[in-house]
Design a protein around this motif. Structure first.
Motif, PDB file in Angstrom:
ATOM      1  N   LEU A  13     -39.467 -22.314  19.836  1.00 27.38           N
ATOM      2  CA  LEU A  13     -40.488 -21.436  20.391  1.00 27.38           C
ATOM      3  C   LEU A  13     -40.070 -19.972  20.380  1.00 27.38           C
ATOM      4  O   LEU A  13     -40.889 -19.095  20.650  1.00 27.38           O
ATOM      5  N   HIS A  14     -38.803 -19.707  20.097  1.00 26.63           N
ATOM      6  CA  HIS A  14     -38.273 -18.352  20.192  1.00 26.63           C
ATOM      7  C   HIS A  14     -37.760 -17.878  18.840  1.00 26.63           C
ATOM      8  O   HIS A  14     -37.093 -18.623  18.123  1.00 26.63           O
ATOM      9  N   GLN A  15     -38.079 -16.637  18.520  1.00 24.11           N
ATOM     10  CA  GLN A  15     -37.607 -16.051  17.278  1.00 24.11           C
ATOM     11  C   GLN A  15     -37.566 -14.535  17.415  1.00 24.11           C
ATOM     12  O   GLN A  15     -38.156 -13.974  18.346  1.00 24.11           O
ATOM     13  N   PRO A  16     -36.866 -13.844  16.517  1.00 25.20           N
ATOM     14  CA  PRO A  16     -36.796 -12.385  16.603  1.00 25.20           C
ATOM     15  C   PRO A  16     -38.178 -11.751  16.492  1.00 25.20           C
ATOM     16  O   PRO A  16     -39.085 -12.291  15.858  1.00 25.20           O
ATOM     17  N   ASP A  17     -38.323 -10.601  17.120  1.00 26.01           N
ATOM     18  CA  ASP A  17     -39.550  -9.828  17.014  1.00 26.01           C
ATOM     19  C   ASP A  17     -39.754  -9.415  15.558  1.00 26.01           C
ATOM     20  O   ASP A  17     -38.878  -8.775  14.967  1.00 26.01           O
ATOM     21  N   PRO A  18     -40.879  -9.795  14.948  1.00 26.31           N
ATOM     22  CA  PRO A  18     -41.102  -9.436  13.529  1.00 26.31           C
ATOM     23  C   PRO A  18     -41.053  -7.935  13.274  1.00 26.31           C
ATOM     24  O   PRO A  18     -40.779  -7.506  12.148  1.00 26.31           O
ATOM     25  N   ALA A  19     -41.306  -7.135  14.330  1.00 24.24           N
ATOM     26  CA  ALA A  19     -41.295  -5.680  14.159  1.00 24.24           C
ATOM     27  C   ALA A  19     -39.907  -5.081  14.346  1.00 24.24           C
ATOM     28  O   ALA A  19     -39.715  -3.883  14.087  1.00 24.24           O
ATOM     29  N   ALA A  20     -38.935  -5.885  14.770  1.00 27.47           N
ATOM     30  CA  ALA A  20     -37.579  -5.377  15.014  1.00 27.47           C
ATOM     31  C   ALA A  20     -36.912  -5.000  13.689  1.00 27.47           C
ATOM     32  O   ALA A  20     -37.119  -5.654  12.656  1.00 27.47           O
ATOM     33  N   THR A  21     -36.079  -3.960  13.751  1.00 27.71           N
ATOM     34  CA  THR A  21     -35.376  -3.477  12.561  1.00 27.71           C
ATOM     35  C   THR A  21     -33.974  -4.065  12.511  1.00 27.71           C
ATOM     36  O   THR A  21     -33.222  -3.972  13.485  1.00 27.71           O
ATOM     37  N   LEU A  22     -33.631  -4.652  11.374  1.00 24.04           N
ATOM     38  CA  LEU A  22     -32.297  -5.232  11.207  1.00 24.04           C
ATOM     39  C   LEU A  22     -31.268  -4.122  11.040  1.00 24.04           C
ATOM     40  O   LEU A  22     -31.435  -3.223  10.204  1.00 24.04           O
ATOM     41  N   LEU A  23     -30.201  -4.176  11.826  1.00 25.97           N
ATOM     42  CA  LEU A  23     -29.102  -3.217  11.717  1.00 25.97           C
ATOM     43  C   LEU A  23     -28.044  -3.714  10.739  1.00 25.97           C
ATOM     44  O   LEU A  23     -27.595  -2.975   9.857  1.00 25.97           O
ATOM     45  N   HIS A  24     -27.638  -4.970  10.893  1.00 23.94           N
ATOM     46  CA  HIS A  24     -26.569  -5.526  10.070  1.00 23.94           C
ATOM     47  C   HIS A  24     -26.627  -7.044  10.167  1.00 23.94           C
ATOM     48  O   HIS A  24     -27.105  -7.597  11.157  1.00 23.94           O
ATOM     49  N   ARG A  25     -26.126  -7.694   9.142  1.00 23.07           N
ATOM     50  CA  ARG A  25     -26.117  -9.164   9.108  1.00 23.07           C
ATOM     51  C   ARG A  25     -24.730  -9.621   8.654  1.00 23.07           C
ATOM     52  O   ARG A  25     -24.142  -9.042   7.749  1.00 23.07           O
ATOM     53  N   VAL A  26     -24.225 -10.673   9.311  1.00 22.31           N
ATOM     54  CA  VAL A  26     -22.884 -11.184   9.009  1.00 22.31           C
ATOM     55  C   VAL A  26     -22.968 -12.674   8.679  1.00 22.31           C
ATOM     56  O   VAL A  26     -23.516 -13.462   9.464  1.00 22.31           O
ATOM     57  N   ALA A  27     -22.449 -13.061   7.522  1.00 21.94           N
ATOM     58  CA  ALA A  27     -22.324 -14.473   7.145  1.00 21.94           C
ATOM     59  C   ALA A  27     -20.925 -14.950   7.503  1.00 21.94           C
ATOM     60  O   ALA A  27     -19.939 -14.326   7.110  1.00 21.94           O
ATOM     61  N   LEU A  28     -20.841 -16.035   8.241  1.00 22.48           N
ATOM     62  CA  LEU A  28     -19.563 -16.608   8.677  1.00 22.48           C
ATOM     63  C   LEU A  28     -19.340 -17.911   7.913  1.00 22.48           C
ATOM     64  O   LEU A  28     -19.870 -18.961   8.279  1.00 22.48           O
ATOM     65  N   LEU A  30     -25.393 -19.137  -0.323  1.00 23.35           N
ATOM     66  CA  LEU A  30     -24.802 -17.821  -0.068  1.00 23.35           C
ATOM     67  C   LEU A  30     -25.442 -16.760  -0.961  1.00 23.35           C
ATOM     68  O   LEU A  30     -25.673 -15.622  -0.516  1.00 23.35           O
ATOM     69  N   ALA A  31     -25.757 -17.126  -2.198  1.00 23.09           N
ATOM     70  CA  ALA A  31     -26.425 -16.177  -3.101  1.00 23.09           C
ATOM     71  C   ALA A  31     -27.801 -15.804  -2.554  1.00 23.09           C
ATOM     72  O   ALA A  31     -28.216 -14.636  -2.629  1.00 23.09           O
ATOM     73  N   ASN A  32     -28.518 -16.782  -1.995  1.00 23.07           N
ATOM     74  CA  ASN A  32     -29.816 -16.493  -1.377  1.00 23.07           C
ATOM     75  C   ASN A  32     -29.651 -15.539  -0.197  1.00 23.07           C
ATOM     76  O   ASN A  32     -30.445 -14.611  -0.013  1.00 23.07           O
ATOM     77  N   TRP A  33     -28.613 -15.782   0.599  1.00 27.03           N
ATOM     78  CA  TRP A  33     -28.342 -14.921   1.755  1.00 27.03           C
ATOM     79  C   TRP A  33     -28.017 -13.501   1.282  1.00 27.03           C
ATOM     80  O   TRP A  33     -28.476 -12.523   1.874  1.00 27.03           O
ATOM     81  N   GLN A  34     -27.241 -13.383   0.218  1.00 23.36           N
ATOM     82  CA  GLN A  34     -26.883 -12.070  -0.321  1.00 23.36           C
ATOM     83  C   GLN A  34     -28.126 -11.319  -0.783  1.00 23.36           C
ATOM     84  O   GLN A  34     -28.274 -10.120  -0.535  1.00 23.36           O
ATOM     85  N   GLN A  35     -29.016 -12.026  -1.457  1.00 27.64           N
ATOM     86  CA  GLN A  35     -30.231 -11.388  -1.952  1.00 27.64           C
ATOM     87  C   GLN A  35     -31.108 -10.928  -0.791  1.00 27.64           C
ATOM     88  O   GLN A  35     -31.709  -9.854  -0.836  1.00 27.64           O
ATOM     89  N   GLU A  36     -31.162 -11.723   0.256  1.00 21.00           N
ATOM     90  CA  GLU A  36     -31.946 -11.377   1.441  1.00 21.00           C
ATOM     91  C   GLU A  36     -31.344 -10.183   2.180  1.00 21.00           C
ATOM     92  O   GLU A  36     -32.062  -9.342   2.726  1.00 21.00           O
ATOM     93  N   THR A  37     -30.014 -10.082   2.170  1.00 18.29           N
ATOM     94  CA  THR A  37     -29.307  -9.104   2.991  1.00 18.29           C
ATOM     95  C   THR A  37     -29.089  -7.778   2.283  1.00 18.29           C
ATOM     96  O   THR A  37     -29.146  -6.711   2.895  1.00 18.29           O
ATOM     97  N   GLN A  38     -28.784  -7.816   0.995  1.00 19.94           N
ATOM     98  CA  GLN A  38     -28.428  -6.639   0.213  1.00 19.94           C
ATOM     99  C   GLN A  38     -27.177  -5.983   0.789  1.00 19.94           C
ATOM    100  O   GLN A  38     -26.272  -6.666   1.236  1.00 19.94           O
ATOM    101  N   ALA A  39     -27.128  -4.646   0.819  1.00 22.40           N
ATOM    102  CA  ALA A  39     -25.891  -3.963   1.198  1.00 22.40           C
ATOM    103  C   ALA A  39     -25.669  -3.914   2.703  1.00 22.40           C
ATOM    104  O   ALA A  39     -24.568  -3.593   3.158  1.00 22.40           O
ATOM    105  N   GLU A  40     -26.695  -4.250   3.491  1.00 25.57           N
ATOM    106  CA  GLU A  40     -26.582  -4.141   4.947  1.00 25.57           C
ATOM    107  C   GLU A  40     -25.987  -5.411   5.544  1.00 25.57           C
ATOM    108  O   GLU A  40     -26.547  -6.003   6.476  1.00 25.57           O
ATOM    109  N   GLY A  41     -24.874  -5.851   4.992  1.00 32.49           N
ATOM    110  CA  GLY A  41     -24.292  -7.088   5.485  1.00 32.49           C
ATOM    111  C   GLY A  41     -22.820  -7.205   5.168  1.00 32.49           C
ATOM    112  O   GLY A  41     -22.252  -6.431   4.385  1.00 32.49           O
TER     113      GLY A  41
END
Length: 396
Positions: free
Chosen positions: A31-46, A65-76
């Motif tokens: 039932l809970h998810q991030p606000d669609p209007a929120a701006t992503l600052l950074h993303r970390v894959a562990l 991981l390649a899919n995650w990279q494409q989704e994230t680009q340089a901000e990760g």
């Protein structure tokens, strides 16, 4: 009586193994998810324990991981949490296992080299030749190899030192890296006062209270799996399968002594072992002084999330293997499945944990769990449903 208990355990495990477990207080997570209007600052894959990836281009985790990279680009940032090459890290060139280890490492580095963001590698016990006395040579060899073949990556802490090393990932977001293997390693290792890293860690945490902080190491501090002393009923009857998966030598009753030993005394890589236990106790003493931290590790080959003392503890060691993890206890979420956790940091101050798992083709499966970590977890009444770079100067 023991045989009856083992039979009951076996039937229970058959029922829940490889199914995601979510604690009842969090079973409304859909039932809970991030606000669609929120701006992503950074993303970390562990991504922990990726050392057994397939080298023929079919590896589902590397595709995910390649899919995650494409989704994230340089901000990760991608963080490998250790055990980068199985079974014993990178042997010397004349060793019979060198070619296979080099091929696995090359496959991994090629996948990481395609990423436009930051890449950080930690070492685990397998990278130190499974913690054997000559493991320091293996660690230095792997670190040098990574520096040569992927010079944009950071192998931290450098030179097998214990750390801590800090990396500013984004504004208001700090990463702190520890080499937990240093405390449990046998034989040669860089000379260091074993208490000094904890003093430095406390100082770092105190100076950066204004930031969101992620601390990473190879060894988990909480675990419902093998290194936390949890075993399957099968491992009580066939105890040698904990070392060799196909060693089906029945040793009922007597076989329960090995799980008991590893739970109470521990092999070198277990929480119960004196060196690991001391390191864990000292580290938790520091971390518990600073709520809202995130500590992430690998080591156990599954996905686990714990909320403890106001902070968040992750086990993300399913990068190439899976192993039994027990449901319940203090865990909020566990799953015996390949995959990794993603931490998504937003400019509004929220941090969301996402669980990413691949299908056979490397495509993301439907989410099995997510949780808001900052500014705090969403708490609601249970719903009864079906089981549904800027790097610190000492690194440069």
């Amino acid at each position: 009586m023991l045989s009856g208990w083992l039979l009951l355990r076996y039937l229970q495990e058959r029922e829940y193994r490889r199914r995601p477990y979510v604690a009842p207080t969090r079973n409304d997570w859909l039932l809970h998810q991030p606000d669609p209007a929120a701006t992503l600052l950074h993303r970390v894959a562990l991504l922990g324990d990726p050392g057994a990836v397939a080298t023929d281009g079919t590896d589902a985790i590397l595709k995910l991981l390649a899919n995650w990279q494409q989704e994230t680009q340089a901000e990760g940032t991608i963080i490998l949490l250790g055990d980068n090459v199985y079974p014993t890290g990178l042997p010397a060139p004349e060793h019979t296992g060198h070619a296979a280890a080099e091929k696995r490492l090359n496959t991994l580095l090629a996948a990481l080299g395609a990423f436009s963001g930051r890449v950080i590698l930690l070492s685990g016990n397998h990278d130190w030749n499974k913690g054997r006395p000559d493991g320091y040579e293996y660690l230095l060899r792997q670190e040098a190899y990574v520096a040569e073949h992927l010079p944009t990556a950071f192998y931290l802490p450098p030179g097998g030192t214990p750390g801590p090393v800090s990396v500013q990932l984004a504004e208001g977001l700090l990463l702190i890296v520890l080499n937990t293997q240093w405390w449990v390693q046998q034989g040669a290792r860089p000379a260091h006062d074993p208490k000094e890293p904890f003093r430095k860690l406390r100082k770092l945490l105190n100076e950066n209270r204004h930031q969101r902080i992620v601390v990473v190491g190879h060894h988990p501090l909480y675990s419902n799996a093998l290194h936390g002393g949890k075993f399957t009923a099968k491992q009580h009857v066939f105890p040698l399968t904990t070392v060799y998966k196909r060693a089906y030598v029945p040793l009922p009753f007597v076989g329960s002594l090995l799980p008991l030993y590893r739970k109470l005394v521990g092999a070198a890589e277990d929480m119960a072992h004196p060196r690991y236990r001391k390191m864990r106790r000292r580290l938790l003493r520091v971390l518990h002084e600073y709520p809202n931290l995130i500590y992430a590790a690998g080591h156990d080959h599954n996905l686990q999330y714990f909320e403890r003392s106001g902070s968040h503890f992750l086990v993300s060691g399913a990068g190439s293997k899976t192993a039994f993890v027990q449901k319940g206890g203090q865990a909020t979420f566990v799953h015996e499945h390949t995959g990794f956790f993603s931490l998504d940091f937003y400019t509004n101050g929220e941090t969301w944990l996402r669980t990413l798992e691949p299908d056979a083709d490397g495509q993301p499966l439907a989410e099995v769990f997510r949780q808001r970590l900052h500014p705090g977890p969403v708490v609601a009444a249970p719903i009864i449903t079906a089981n549904v770079l800027q790097v610190s100067a000492d690194v440069r």
